[in-house]
Write an enzyme that holds these catalytic residues in place. Structure first.
Site, PDB file in Angstrom:
ATOM      1  N   VAL A 156       0.832  -1.210   0.000  1.00  0.00           N
ATOM      2  CA  VAL A 156       0.000   0.000   0.000  1.00  0.00           C
ATOM      3  C   VAL A 156       0.866   1.259   0.000  1.00  0.00           C
ATOM      4  O   VAL A 156       0.631   2.196  -0.774  1.00  0.00           O
ATOM      5  CB  VAL A 156      -0.955   0.001   1.209  1.00  0.00           C
ATOM      6  CG1 VAL A 156      -1.695   1.340   1.296  1.00  0.00           C
ATOM      7  CG2 VAL A 156      -1.946  -1.143   1.102  1.00  0.00           C
TER       8      VAL A 156
ATOM      9  N   GLU B  91      -3.666 -12.524   3.875  1.00  0.00           N
ATOM     10  CA  GLU B  91      -2.426 -12.270   4.593  1.00  0.00           C
ATOM     11  C   GLU B  91      -1.462 -13.452   4.391  1.00  0.00           C
ATOM     12  O   GLU B  91      -1.887 -14.548   4.023  1.00  0.00           O
ATOM     13  CB  GLU B  91      -2.706 -12.095   6.090  1.00  0.00           C
ATOM     14  CG  GLU B  91      -3.549 -10.885   6.441  1.00  0.00           C
ATOM     15  CD  GLU B  91      -2.812  -9.581   6.245  1.00  0.00           C
ATOM     16  OE1 GLU B  91      -1.567  -9.573   6.278  1.00  0.00           O
ATOM     17  OE2 GLU B  91      -3.496  -8.557   6.058  1.00  0.00           O
TER      18      GLU B  91
ATOM     19  N   ASP C 158     -10.300  -9.626  11.274  1.00  0.00           N
ATOM     20  CA  ASP C 158     -10.286  -8.431  10.437  1.00  0.00           C
ATOM     21  C   ASP C 158     -11.693  -7.863  10.257  1.00  0.00           C
ATOM     22  O   ASP C 158     -11.909  -6.655  10.339  1.00  0.00           O
ATOM     23  CB  ASP C 158      -9.677  -8.767   9.070  1.00  0.00           C
ATOM     24  CG  ASP C 158      -9.442  -7.524   8.225  1.00  0.00           C
ATOM     25  OD1 ASP C 158      -8.772  -6.598   8.713  1.00  0.00           O
ATOM     26  OD2 ASP C 158      -9.948  -7.479   7.085  1.00  0.00           O
TER      27      ASP C 158
ATOM     28  N   LYS D 283     -13.310  -4.240  11.596  1.00  0.00           N
ATOM     29  CA  LYS D 283     -14.012  -3.306  10.711  1.00  0.00           C
ATOM     30  C   LYS D 283     -15.409  -2.998  11.222  1.00  0.00           C
ATOM     31  O   LYS D 283     -15.870  -1.843  11.174  1.00  0.00           O
ATOM     32  CB  LYS D 283     -14.073  -3.885   9.297  1.00  0.00           C
ATOM     33  CG  LYS D 283     -12.725  -3.967   8.608  1.00  0.00           C
ATOM     34  CD  LYS D 283     -12.819  -4.661   7.256  1.00  0.00           C
ATOM     35  CE  LYS D 283     -11.453  -4.739   6.576  1.00  0.00           C
ATOM     36  NZ  LYS D 283     -11.518  -5.462   5.281  1.00  0.00           N
TER      37      LYS D 283
ATOM     38  N   LEU E 106     -13.473   2.552  -0.765  1.00  0.00           N
ATOM     39  CA  LEU E 106     -14.900   2.884  -0.807  1.00  0.00           C
ATOM     40  C   LEU E 106     -15.229   4.004   0.187  1.00  0.00           C
ATOM     41  O   LEU E 106     -14.721   4.000   1.308  1.00  0.00           O
ATOM     42  CB  LEU E 106     -15.745   1.651  -0.479  1.00  0.00           C
ATOM     43  CG  LEU E 106     -15.683   0.495  -1.485  1.00  0.00           C
ATOM     44  CD1 LEU E 106     -16.504  -0.685  -0.965  1.00  0.00           C
ATOM     45  CD2 LEU E 106     -16.192   0.941  -2.849  1.00  0.00           C
TER      46      LEU E 106
ATOM     47  N   GLY F 286      -7.038  -4.835  -1.932  1.00  0.00           N
ATOM     48  CA  GLY F 286      -6.000  -4.616  -2.932  1.00  0.00           C
ATOM     49  C   GLY F 286      -5.205  -3.368  -2.634  1.00  0.00           C
ATOM     50  O   GLY F 286      -5.742  -2.351  -2.153  1.00  0.00           O
TER      51      GLY F 286
ATOM     52  N   LYS G  33      -5.492  -0.379  11.126  1.00  0.00           N
ATOM     53  CA  LYS G  33      -6.755  -0.441  11.873  1.00  0.00           C
ATOM     54  C   LYS G  33      -6.570  -0.563  13.385  1.00  0.00           C
ATOM     55  O   LYS G  33      -7.553  -0.561  14.126  1.00  0.00           O
ATOM     56  CB  LYS G  33      -7.583  -1.642  11.390  1.00  0.00           C
ATOM     57  CG  LYS G  33      -8.106  -1.511   9.984  1.00  0.00           C
ATOM     58  CD  LYS G  33      -9.007  -2.662   9.608  1.00  0.00           C
ATOM     59  CE  LYS G  33      -8.225  -3.862   9.143  1.00  0.00           C
ATOM     60  NZ  LYS G  33      -7.619  -3.697   7.819  1.00  0.00           N
TER      61      LYS G  33
ATOM     62  N   VAL H 298     -11.946   0.436   6.469  1.00  0.00           N
ATOM     63  CA  VAL H 298     -13.091  -0.388   6.062  1.00  0.00           C
ATOM     64  C   VAL H 298     -13.362  -0.143   4.584  1.00  0.00           C
ATOM     65  O   VAL H 298     -13.565   1.003   4.169  1.00  0.00           O
ATOM     66  CB  VAL H 298     -14.355  -0.041   6.872  1.00  0.00           C
ATOM     67  CG1 VAL H 298     -15.516  -0.941   6.461  1.00  0.00           C
ATOM     68  CG2 VAL H 298     -14.100  -0.152   8.360  1.00  0.00           C
TER      69      VAL H 298
ATOM     70  N   ALA I 140       9.668   5.950   5.982  1.00  0.00           N
ATOM     71  CA  ALA I 140      10.289   5.037   6.948  1.00  0.00           C
ATOM     72  C   ALA I 140       9.723   3.643   6.789  1.00  0.00           C
ATOM     73  O   ALA I 140       8.578   3.454   6.368  1.00  0.00           O
ATOM     74  CB  ALA I 140      10.069   5.540   8.373  1.00  0.00           C
TER      75      ALA I 140
END
Length: 818
Positions: free
Chosen positions: A478, A670, A681, A685, A616, A799, A582, A612, A507
């Site tokens: 990401v 993962e 997870d 959320k 979106l 993604g 999160k 979440v 970092a």
């Protein structure tokens, strides 16, 4: 006729003097050239005098350096075709030569050394030789120039410890001296003579500017040109604000205000004589003569910028005079200023409460102790009787002034000023604004000066771009996608939105790379690996806080609990936080509320939209609903792209175990897929959404109905992969039964009026979740307004690319651009 003044850097070298020659000789009207001493010579002369007065023979070496400096300049001019004999020998118009001047200076210093005493009169005489020598050299270089001695026509009167120009005596002498103007007149700046004794005096540091203004005003010059080593007045100090730029037009008032508060382009007293006679002032750069410079007149430029510039004084001390005995007593302020004027202490800012029991004075650090001593003596009786408290001195401060005639009668300027400072976590210690509304001055801690100047420069549109300074931790997946997005969008955002995204820190777990001017994103990862400093969450936090950069955003693209623990301190120091992580938003409710409360107090933002649904707009939509007065009653959602992919992939040909492996290969799961399969997870959320909907929920409150039995989560990852095929047949049987009934499996999170649960549900073809494809997410929100027909948000929910896009959107929202 025009007056042109050249500063110490302009005449400080042979190259500079040759530039002066070219500029002056190109003028096609009579010109008076006022020159400063060679750059640094005045300080050198003062040092030499102090050494001599102390009986230190090292003064001779200092004096030799002064002589050598002038000799080097003369030699440099000779190498460029100027006559060394004409420069160093006999001066124009039967004045004494440079050699004679140096001999005089040596004799005076020898006397100081022998008697070990340095009076003010002798000190003034010694420093006068700087301008007398430089004017000799410049006059000899300029074709057809005539040298004049400022001591013969500028008269001063001693008031307290300063020499004040006596214009009644000075102006007639100037008119007489220059009744027949030669093509080029050269005048040493800075120096003058006492009107009573004829002794050498001076006009103070920067006094050459004043000399030029006095001449221009007395002779009604067409223009006063001040040639220096900068292009003009800047919107702010370019050493602090890299995108500060030249102010091409300004008023006398604006120039005076900026000069008084630290803008060292023009000596402040210079402005008044020119203003009084309405003579334009043009600031030009000797070393960049084609630059337009700054043009100063009475004409007020009306544009969309509320302020013209920002200036500052770093060495500020505040002296507070406080006591109930001051209330209603006449003459207290008179006594304060009288006591300070007697010792030559200048007060550049005053702030007083309406109740009259407190007055705060701004002075230079060097004057603070002397001023307090004088005030204690003046108010000795009041102190003894307790009518006035002991004087409070606060050091380590800086004064900032925002200046501009466009501020007049414009509401909201002060509000914007304090709002900007507040969002940057900077509190003001004292404030002053005159009824003229052209200057708002305030005092802050020195450590916040850089941040304050940058924030205000940005906020009041003096900067070409609004700047957002980004610290990013986590540069894989990401984070890597985010860096690429920022790199691609930097130029379009600058061109179309006036927004500059400045990545000042990146970092990873054990390395950090920081640069307040911005990191080149083309090769930043390679540079991080090659040049990065050793790092840890604590070291990174300390480094970021020490940099104290304005408009800062900390972006967390990790899943680290240690990094999440940094948020509280960053938010408390007015650094916004954007988190793909999160941990903080789904951790204890107490910590979640604490972070939210800090953002309300500081005005910075804590954004975690991508916690979440990746990119979106779920959380933002929910916030819009609740902020508009709606109440969220129920949330039903498929929030795991990984689990949705798995249940969409299971078929007669692809069993459960293979579907899990495919999810991992596709980058949805993962490295340890149990983190997705155990529902943690999704629970996180759901907790986040429930909290954003206004409910107090912790992870332990969520009812879990998992589809993988607990024994499969025990042991190592290898153990899991060995055991999971055991469930293939069971899941295939369930799939076939659901298919026969026209249904599909979905792992659904539900919040119903604060009660939360997650588990596997079967949904029919008429259900909104039935057609959910691939790794997509869907959320159905039932509210008081959207009760019969709930609101549905659907799309990619996993993604790196879409998550990075969501993080980027949060960053952009902090800048408030559209």
């Amino acid at each position: 006729m025009r007056v042109m003044k050249f500063g110490g850097t302009s005449v400080g070298s042979a190259e500079g003097i040759l530039r002066v020659k070219k500029i002056v000789e190109a003028v096609d009207e009579p010109v008076i050239v006022v020159v400063s001493a060679l750059g640094g010579i005045t300080d050198k002369l003062l040092t030499t005098a102090r050494l001599a007065a102390a009986g230190d023979s090292a003064y001779e070496q200092e004096l030799a350096l002064v002589e050598q400096r002038h000799t080097d300049v003369v030699a440099g001019l000779a190498r460029n075709g100027c006559s060394a004999e004409g420069i160093a020998g006999q001066a124009r118009n039967d004045s004494v030569s440079s050699a004679v001047l140096l001999d005089e200076l040596k004799n005076i210093l020898k006397g100081v050394f022998l008697v070990k005493e340095l009076s003010q009169k002798t000190s003034d005489s010694i420093v006068s030789y700087g301008e007398r020598l430089s004017s000799q050299i410049v006059a000899a270089v300029l074709d057809g120039a005539r040298l004049f001695d400022a001591r013969t026509f500028i008269r001063t009167d001693r008031q307290f410890s300063k020499h004040i120009v006596d214009f009644k005596a000075t102006n007639p002498l100037i008119e007489q001296t220059f009744v027949d103007l030669p093509k080029i007149s050269v005048v040493p700046g800075f120096i003058a003579a006492d009107k009573a004794t004829g002794d050498v005096t001076n006009l103070g540091r920067g006094g050459s500017d004043y000399t030029a203004a006095i001449l221009a005003a007395a002779l009604k010059a067409s223009i006063l040109e001040m040639w220096t080593d900068v292009d003009g007045f800047m919107t702010a100090d370019p050493r602090v604000i890299t995108n500060a730029y030249v102010i091409e037009k300004m008023t006398y008032v604006e120039a005076m205000e900026l000069s008084n508060f630290g803008a060292k382009v023009v000596y402040p007293p210079t402005i008044y004589p020119a203003y009084h006679e309405n003579i334009p002032i043009l600031i030009k750069n000797t070393f960049n003569p084609d630059a337009p410079g700054t043009y100063i007149t009475r004409d007020h430029l009306r544009d969309d910028k509320p302020i013209r510039g920002i200036s500052s004084i770093n060495d500020t001390s505040l002296i507070t005079v406080q006591g109930l005995g001051m209330v209603g007593v006449l003459g207290v302020n008179y006594r304060i200023f009288k006591a300070l004027s007697k010792i030559g202490v200048s007060v550049f800012m005053v702030s007083q409460t309406a109740s009259e029991n407190t007055s705060t004075l701004g002075v230079r650090d060097a004057d603070a102790e002397l001023a307090v001593e004088a005030l204690r003596k003046e108010f000795e009786q009041e102190l003894r009787q307790g009518e006035i408290n002991n004087f409070k001195v606060e050091k380590g401060l800086a004064t900032v002034a925002i200046v501009g005639e466009n501020m007049k009668h414009v509401p909201g300027i002060a509000g914007k000023l304090f709002g900007t400072l507040g969002r940057s976590g900077i509190s003001t210690i004292a404030l002053a604004q005159s009824a003229s509304e052209t200057n708002i001055s305030f005092v802050i801690k020195s450590e916040h000066l850089r941040k304050a100047l940058n924030s205000l420069h940005d906020s009041f549109f003096l900067s070409e771009y609004q700047v957002l300074n980004i610290f990013l931790v986590g540069v894989r997946t990401v984070g890597g996608q985010l860096l690429e997005t920022i790199r691609r969008q930097q130029k379009p955002l600058m061109e179309h939105n006036r927004l500059k995204l400045n990545v000042v820190g990146i970092a990873r777990k054990n390395k950090m790379l920081l640069d307040r001017n911005g990191i080149n994103l083309e090769n930043c990862i390679e540079k991080l690996d090659a040049e990065g400093q050793d790092s840890s969450p604590k070291k990174l936090q300390e480094a970021i806080l020490e940099m104290n950069i304005f408009n800062s955003v900390f972006v967390d693209c990790t899943a680290s609990a240690e990094v999440a623990e940094l948020y509280e301190k960053f938010l408390s120091h007015s650094i916004s936080v954007v988190a793909a992580n999160k941990v903080a938003s789904s951790g204890t409710y107490e910590n979640y509320r604490k972070l939210k409360t800090i953002t309300y107090k500081t005005g910075v933002k804590y954004l975690f939209e991508t916690n979440v649904g990746a990119g979106l707009p779920i959380i933002n939509t929910m916030n819009a609903l609740t902020n508009s007065g709606d109440k969220i009653l129920k949330i039903e959602a498929v929030l795991s792209g990984t689990l949705n992919f798995i249940f969409n992939t299971i078929s007669a040909e692809i069993p459960l175990s293979k579907a899990i492996q495919m999810a991992q290969d596709a980058g949805f799961a993962e490295p340890d897929p149990r983190l997705d399969l155990n529902g943690t997870d999704v629970i996180r959320k759901l907790v986040i959404l429930s909290r954003e909907a206004g409910y107090e929920v912790n992870q332990s409150d969520v009812e879990k109905n998992l589809f993988i039995p607990d024994p499969y989560f025990e042991g190592s990852t290898d153990d899991f992969w060995k055991k999971i095929p055991e469930l293939n047949a069971e899941f295939e049987a369930k799939r076939q039964k659901l298919a026969a009934d026209g249904k599909k499996s979905r792992f659904v999170a539900v919040m119903d009026n604060g009660k939360c649960s997650v588990g596997l549900q079967s949904v029919g073809a008429n259900h909104p979740f039935y057609e959910l494809e691939g790794s997509n997410n869907i959320i159905m929100i039932t509210t008081e307004r959207y009760y019969e027909y709930p609101m549905i948000i659907k799309g990619y929910g996993a993604g790196a690319a879409v998550t990075a896009a969501g993080v980027f959107s949060d960053i952009i929202s902090i800048a408030n651009i559209r």
